[in-house]
Design a protein around this motif. Sequence first.
Motif, PDB file in Angstrom:
ATOM      1  N   ASP A  54       0.844  -1.190   0.344  1.00  0.00           N
ATOM      2  CA  ASP A  54       0.311  -0.078  -0.322  1.00  0.00           C
ATOM      3  C   ASP A  54       0.548   1.140   0.058  1.00  0.00           C
ATOM      4  OD1 ASP A  54      -1.346   2.119   0.503  1.00  0.00           O
ATOM      5  OD2 ASP A  54      -2.641   1.388   2.180  1.00  0.00           O
ATOM      6  N   ASP A  57      -0.562   4.189   1.614  1.00  0.00           N
ATOM      7  CA  ASP A  57      -0.860   4.438   3.313  1.00  0.00           C
ATOM      8  C   ASP A  57      -2.122   4.512   3.659  1.00  0.00           C
ATOM      9  OD1 ASP A  57       0.462   3.864   5.715  1.00  0.00           O
ATOM     10  OD2 ASP A  57       0.959   5.768   6.117  1.00  0.00           O
ATOM     11  N   GLY A  58      -2.216   3.865   3.060  1.00  0.00           N
ATOM     12  CA  GLY A  58      -3.970   3.496   3.428  1.00  0.00           C
ATOM     13  C   GLY A  58      -5.343   4.188   3.453  1.00  0.00           C
ATOM     14  N   ARG A  82       9.803   3.544  -0.167  1.00  0.00           N
ATOM     15  CA  ARG A  82       8.071   2.560  -0.460  1.00  0.00           C
ATOM     16  C   ARG A  82       8.494   1.160  -1.513  1.00  0.00           C
ATOM     17  NH1 ARG A  82       3.340   6.284   1.207  1.00  0.00           N
ATOM     18  NH2 ARG A  82       4.065   7.879   2.404  1.00  0.00           N
TER      19      ARG A  82
END
Length: 209
Positions: A54, A57-58, A82
């Motif tokens: 992800d 991050d949500g 990331r």
Amino acid sequence: MGGVRSIDREVKPVTGSAASQTVILFHSVYGLRPAVQAGAERLRAAGHEVIVPDLFDGRTAETIEDGIAIKEEIGKDELLRRAVTAAAPYSERGLVYAGLSFGGSVAQNLALADEKARGLLLLHGTSDIAEDAAVDDLPVQLHVADPDPFEPHDWLNAWYLRMQRAGADVEVYRYAGAGHLFTDDGLPDHDKEAAESAWKVGLGFLASL
């Protein structure tokens, strides 16, 4: 055995056993939507291990404009960091990189930089290719709408030639009349026939690696 073709939507399902691959699947600018997880489950059902990072991050977006705004807020460098962090624990075993739209550009960048990459499966998106990019017969398969405002023909033709020059073995499948992100059944772009064909062909690609 690369090439460019318009897809026959009557694709036969993959049969027989195939080696399990470890696939890392990156989401689009809409974020980690249910359709991304559903795609991952298709691959798992065929026996593959699938990692679904992800990168947002949500956060998810309702429109492509909102998704682009999230992407720009986080920034290219942080998103790449990331992605690399998510892939790192698995890269030694030889990953198949995969991605949807923006996630395809992420997957492409990581695959071309990973000498142990086993393959690159792109749905709806590509990325620039560095002049010095070089791979050793990396299998690459792209599934894209035809036409696609985000992946116009001139761009795709140039991308195909650059990937070949870099040493990739490239297949491009074009889906006439489908929307850009046609595999996501929660978006107006969705095209059920095109989506089913793309996933079936993609599973055949994984089975061939």
